[in-house]
Scaffold this active site. Structure first.
Site, PDB file in Angstrom:
ATOM      1  N   ARG A  21      12.974  44.373  44.208  1.00 38.08           N
ATOM      2  CA  ARG A  21      12.398  45.699  44.432  1.00 38.08           C
ATOM      3  C   ARG A  21      11.301  46.005  43.418  1.00 38.08           C
ATOM      4  O   ARG A  21      10.324  46.627  43.716  1.00 38.08           O
ATOM      5  CB  ARG A  21      13.499  46.771  44.330  1.00 38.08           C
ATOM      6  CG  ARG A  21      14.118  47.105  45.671  1.00 38.08           C
ATOM      7  CD  ARG A  21      15.034  48.291  45.539  1.00 38.08           C
ATOM      8  NE  ARG A  21      16.030  48.059  44.483  1.00 38.08           N
ATOM      9  CZ  ARG A  21      16.936  48.948  44.089  1.00 38.08           C
ATOM     10  NH1 ARG A  21      16.967  50.149  44.665  1.00 38.08           N
ATOM     11  NH2 ARG A  21      17.816  48.672  43.151  1.00 38.08           N
ATOM     12  N   ARG A  22      11.521  45.546  42.183  1.00 35.72           N
ATOM     13  CA  ARG A  22      10.584  45.879  41.101  1.00 35.72           C
ATOM     14  C   ARG A  22      10.004  44.609  40.499  1.00 35.72           C
ATOM     15  O   ARG A  22      10.551  44.059  39.551  1.00 35.72           O
ATOM     16  CB  ARG A  22      11.310  46.704  40.033  1.00 35.72           C
ATOM     17  CG  ARG A  22      11.633  48.112  40.517  1.00 35.72           C
ATOM     18  CD  ARG A  22      12.559  48.800  39.562  1.00 35.72           C
ATOM     19  NE  ARG A  22      13.866  48.138  39.565  1.00 35.72           N
ATOM     20  CZ  ARG A  22      15.028  48.791  39.600  1.00 35.72           C
ATOM     21  NH1 ARG A  22      15.057  50.098  39.609  1.00 35.72           N
ATOM     22  NH2 ARG A  22      16.162  48.133  39.609  1.00 35.72           N
ATOM     23  N   GLY A  74      29.580  48.397  28.398  1.00 43.21           N
ATOM     24  CA  GLY A  74      28.967  47.800  29.572  1.00 43.21           C
ATOM     25  C   GLY A  74      29.955  47.350  30.628  1.00 43.21           C
ATOM     26  O   GLY A  74      29.579  46.692  31.603  1.00 43.21           O
ATOM     27  N   LYS A 128      30.674  42.397  48.465  1.00 34.81           N
ATOM     28  CA  LYS A 128      32.027  42.730  48.936  1.00 34.81           C
ATOM     29  C   LYS A 128      32.032  43.922  49.882  1.00 34.81           C
ATOM     30  O   LYS A 128      32.781  43.957  50.852  1.00 34.81           O
ATOM     31  CB  LYS A 128      32.966  42.986  47.762  1.00 34.81           C
ATOM     32  CG  LYS A 128      32.622  44.193  46.920  1.00 34.81           C
ATOM     33  CD  LYS A 128      33.004  44.000  45.473  1.00 34.81           C
ATOM     34  CE  LYS A 128      31.771  44.227  44.639  1.00 34.81           C
ATOM     35  NZ  LYS A 128      31.699  43.581  43.385  1.00 34.81           N
ATOM     36  N   ASP A 146      35.905  49.561  45.086  1.00 39.03           N
ATOM     37  CA  ASP A 146      35.591  48.149  44.878  1.00 39.03           C
ATOM     38  C   ASP A 146      36.815  47.268  45.149  1.00 39.03           C
ATOM     39  O   ASP A 146      36.748  46.287  45.889  1.00 39.03           O
ATOM     40  CB  ASP A 146      35.095  47.970  43.430  1.00 39.03           C
ATOM     41  CG  ASP A 146      34.870  46.514  43.069  1.00 39.03           C
ATOM     42  OD1 ASP A 146      33.760  46.021  43.283  1.00 39.03           O
ATOM     43  OD2 ASP A 146      35.826  45.869  42.580  1.00 39.03           O
ATOM     44  N   GLY A 195      30.573  39.777  36.179  1.00 35.06           N
ATOM     45  CA  GLY A 195      29.590  39.304  35.216  1.00 35.06           C
ATOM     46  C   GLY A 195      28.601  38.370  35.874  1.00 35.06           C
ATOM     47  O   GLY A 195      28.890  37.719  36.884  1.00 35.06           O
ATOM     48  N   LYS A 237      37.717  44.398  48.281  1.00 35.17           N
ATOM     49  CA  LYS A 237      38.241  43.051  48.038  1.00 35.17           C
ATOM     50  C   LYS A 237      39.586  42.861  48.742  1.00 35.17           C
ATOM     51  O   LYS A 237      39.862  41.795  49.296  1.00 35.17           O
ATOM     52  CB  LYS A 237      38.375  42.811  46.539  1.00 35.17           C
ATOM     53  CG  LYS A 237      37.004  42.754  45.841  1.00 35.17           C
ATOM     54  CD  LYS A 237      37.124  42.927  44.337  1.00 35.17           C
ATOM     55  CE  LYS A 237      35.774  42.816  43.653  1.00 35.17           C
ATOM     56  NZ  LYS A 237      35.836  43.225  42.226  1.00 35.17           N
ATOM     57  N   VAL A 251      34.660  38.307  45.905  1.00 34.28           N
ATOM     58  CA  VAL A 251      36.006  38.643  45.436  1.00 34.28           C
ATOM     59  C   VAL A 251      36.307  37.942  44.120  1.00 34.28           C
ATOM     60  O   VAL A 251      36.278  36.713  44.038  1.00 34.28           O
ATOM     61  CB  VAL A 251      37.076  38.228  46.472  1.00 34.28           C
ATOM     62  CG1 VAL A 251      38.460  38.657  45.998  1.00 34.28           C
ATOM     63  CG2 VAL A 251      36.779  38.840  47.826  1.00 34.28           C
ATOM     64  N   ILE A 302      36.518  33.308  40.080  1.00 33.60           N
ATOM     65  CA  ILE A 302      37.835  32.761  40.421  1.00 33.60           C
ATOM     66  C   ILE A 302      37.821  32.252  41.854  1.00 33.60           C
ATOM     67  O   ILE A 302      37.567  33.019  42.779  1.00 33.60           O
ATOM     68  CB  ILE A 302      38.943  33.818  40.272  1.00 33.60           C
ATOM     69  CG1 ILE A 302      38.865  34.494  38.919  1.00 33.60           C
ATOM     70  CG2 ILE A 302      40.316  33.175  40.488  1.00 33.60           C
ATOM     71  CD1 ILE A 302      39.825  35.663  38.763  1.00 33.60           C
TER      72      ILE A 302
END
Lengths: 443, 443
Positions: B48-49, B189, B107, B203, B306, B207, B134, B138
């Site tokens: 977008r940017r 964060g 998700k 969220d 992450g 999942k 998900v 993992i």
């Protein structure tokens, strides 16, 4: 959408795992058909002893002629749950030659001849799957071969043998010695009549070879795996581990060297801190840590053996092989392009717990410490105990002729440096014996 | 053997995950080529940017026209890491129409429109992979879709949201309240500026919908998932859990009903015993238990979010999609043949921890116990405490006008029966309020 001609499956072996595979294929036939996209049919079951009645196994499918079964030419997938090298190897090779894909639970064979088997599959455009060869029902081969295929795996560390974990768990919880714990494992069916493959680490070493090969995209043979069993682990080792806040586990460890130019694979008992998740893996369960550049640290846990769990892994592979037969796809072949050499045990770097029987007299600790220093092995902690169980004095003992125990825990050092240190220690007059050497992992 | 024309990949989105995907594709190009069997090339990156400089991302590949990128016609695989419903949905559909396979980390979109996306992929003979949607790195989608495809999964239970686990872990370890722990998560964060999607359970519910659909081979939509966030979890709840030898976790639970005729999916805070492996999942880690007929109980653990971990999952899927493009195979499509309906929350059977503010006077416990009995909800334990923190007497209080707290832990009961019980309790004069209701899981 579903085609009507069924996919045909030949089952080689009908013991604990095979009979469970046959049972599930029969009772869950509709589910398997829906998930594959075509019905799947058990076309024959090769066994050694056809007179043994197996509940739920269709008697009319049983044959003693495994070779004729895999040569029939109409078999889509051969499931091999015989174990051992021969006749499994020849049967699998013959199956490939006759156009079948193969699902195997055979860790010894895959560890020893994986490269040749993969090549035979490749030549025929067939699949070779073997999730069940490592850690029973725990998805580990597929996650490593497929889920983590875009990542760089640096380490695989885990408990991959249920029998030895059961024995060590019993030793830890009851204070029992090795023999006593083995007897209990045998009585409960966790250990076989001849427990050699488990307790000497051969089973775990085969799994380590398979995992290392997949993880590092190189060939790792069974002979490449440094192997120490747990027969020499004593109640005193377990007690000593406890004093350090540790427990003892038989670990399989596959590592990429720090310089990235080689890999190592080893199986041996090791102390791990009680705070480590592997410390709480009880009884015959398995658990494996995988460390990768991008993914970080993953753990997989579950039942590592047994008829049903192993059958679950076999059936997952069977569905994959059938889907490929139907859709024209291919499972992953051997990936050994990195050609990373397998380094010797001497290159492995870790920590050590060394228990020495020493003379209880002045200067012993100084002497011992000097030897460690001369070999560049840095000492983390030292603990001294008199033979009578009381703390021994560091060179201020009243009884210069008595014995004492000296326990040294090192910082990280190479196995070669540690071995040289121990060799020198053995030559000291004041060191009466090296009671045990155990690696310390998972910190 | 390796073909020279590279496979072309379009990357949609170049935030935390996308930039990591681009970086690994560049730095590990040789490894990816060896593992796929052909070189793989980043053909374009839609953002977008475009003015935001991204280290390691080739500037000449950046475009703001995502639609033109997916319409190019020479793209083999589109990687969508934009998130949200639109424009991701339209871009993915367009990608399929132009012959590409798709790897998505989205998700919300997969949970809402998975069936339509799978149908679009199917129509074009393309693949749709979404391991990264998900639990980050993992492996969970692939093990459920492929490794356990020959088994019957009965339950999926786990921690699938790192933000809320971090908050609950902080509340548990420091005694902090929810707001304080959220502030810490935001500062570090782990929580976004608007934490709604995480703390309200949206969220985790997405999942859960994805996992339930795969596990039970049926369609489970986001709206089918019962959802409770953790904003109402108090320091008192955590303290009460501790007194029971438990901790509080936000769990996603997908279950097959006992009669096998329906499934349920839910996300809510729950108490679990400290001895349960999920209790020791700290900070922002995720862990998921899978229970299957043959496999038994498996656990998967690792970083659930992450940039790098999510990129690892994306790249695993990218290799699979590329291999299929090359070899003509197909990844698994939607499997919803069981058509099992999703049952209402009232059908869920579990245990409950109910904290009541009651009058501290004789007969209260008898009254309350009668209400439970009338609704067929069996009581396991009861604990009474005076408002001042001392133990209150069971109807022998010196101060008939004071307040007390009554904590009831039930045996297993249906959610409907428990709700009816609480409704009746609220009408008792002696019950001044229902301080909290929390389910007890993992026993």
């Amino acid at each position: 959408m579903m085609r009507t001609r069924p996919l045909k499956v030949a089952l080689l072996g009908c013991g604990v795992v095979g009979s469970e595979v046959a049972r599930i294929m029969t009772t869950h036939a509709d589910d398997l058909a829906a998930r594959i996209g075509a019905p799947v049919e058990l076309a024959g079951i090769a066994v050694r002893r056809p007179d043994r009645v197996r509940e739920g196994v269709p008697a009319e499918l049983v044959t003693t002629d495994a070779t004729a079964l895999v040569k029939r030419g109409d078999i889509d997938v051969v499931v091999e749950v015989i174990g051992g090298i021969e006749p499994a190897r020849t049967l699998i090779t013959t199956a490939f030659e006759h156009g079948a894909s193969v699902v195997s639970a055979n860790k010894a064979l895959v560890a020893q001849d994986g490269a040749a088997l993969h090549a035979a599959a490749e030549e025929q455009g067939a699949d070779l799957y073997y999730e069940a060869a490592v850690a029973g029902a725990i998805p580990l081969v597929r996650p490593l071969r497929e889920s983590l295929v875009g990542d760089k795996v640096n380490r695989v560390l885990g408990i991959v043998n249920g029998t030895t974990n059961f024995i060590l768990d019993r030793m830890d919880s009851s204070g029992a010695g090795y023999s006593e714990a083995l007897d209990e494992a045998t009585a409960l069916g966790y250990a076989e009549a001849d427990p050699t493959a488990d307790v000497e680490g051969f089973d775990a070493a085969a799994k380590a070879a398979i995992l290392a090969g997949i993880a590092f995209h190189t060939r790792v043979r069974l002979d490449d795996v440094h192997r120490e069993g747990l027969t020499e682990v004593t109640a005193a080792d377990i007690a000593s581990a406890k004093r350090m806040g540790c427990t003892v586990k038989l670990l399989a460890i596959c590592e990429r060297a720090a310089d990235g130019l080689s890999v190592t694979a080893r199986v041996h008992p090791a102390m791990i801190p009680l705070s480590h998740p592997l410390a709480s893996v009880r009884e015959a369960y398995n658990a494996v840590f995988v460390e990768a550049d991008a993914a970080g640290q993953l753990m997989f846990y579950g039942p590592g053996a047994g008829g049903s769990p192993t059958a679950s892994a076999v059936l997952g592979d069977l569905v994959a092989a059938c889907r490929n037969k139907l859709n024209g796809g291919r499972g992953p072949g051997e990936s050994a392009y990195t050609r990373l050499p397998v380094g010797p045990m001497g290159e492995v770097v870790t920590r050590y717990h060394i228990s020495l029987d020493v003379a209880d007299k002045p200067g012993v600790l100084a002497q011992v410490a000097t030897v460690f220093a001369e070999h560049g092995v840095s000492i983390d902690t030292v603990r001294q105990t008199g033979k009578d169980g009381h703390g021994a004095a560091t060179g201020v003992s009243a009884d210069g002729g008595g014995g004492a125990s000296l326990v040294v825990v090192t910082h990280r050092a190479s196995d070669a440096a540690l071995s040289a240190t121990v060799e020198t220690l053995r030559q000291l007059d004041t060191v009466r014996g090296v009671a045990s050497i155990m690696r310390v992992e998972g910190e």
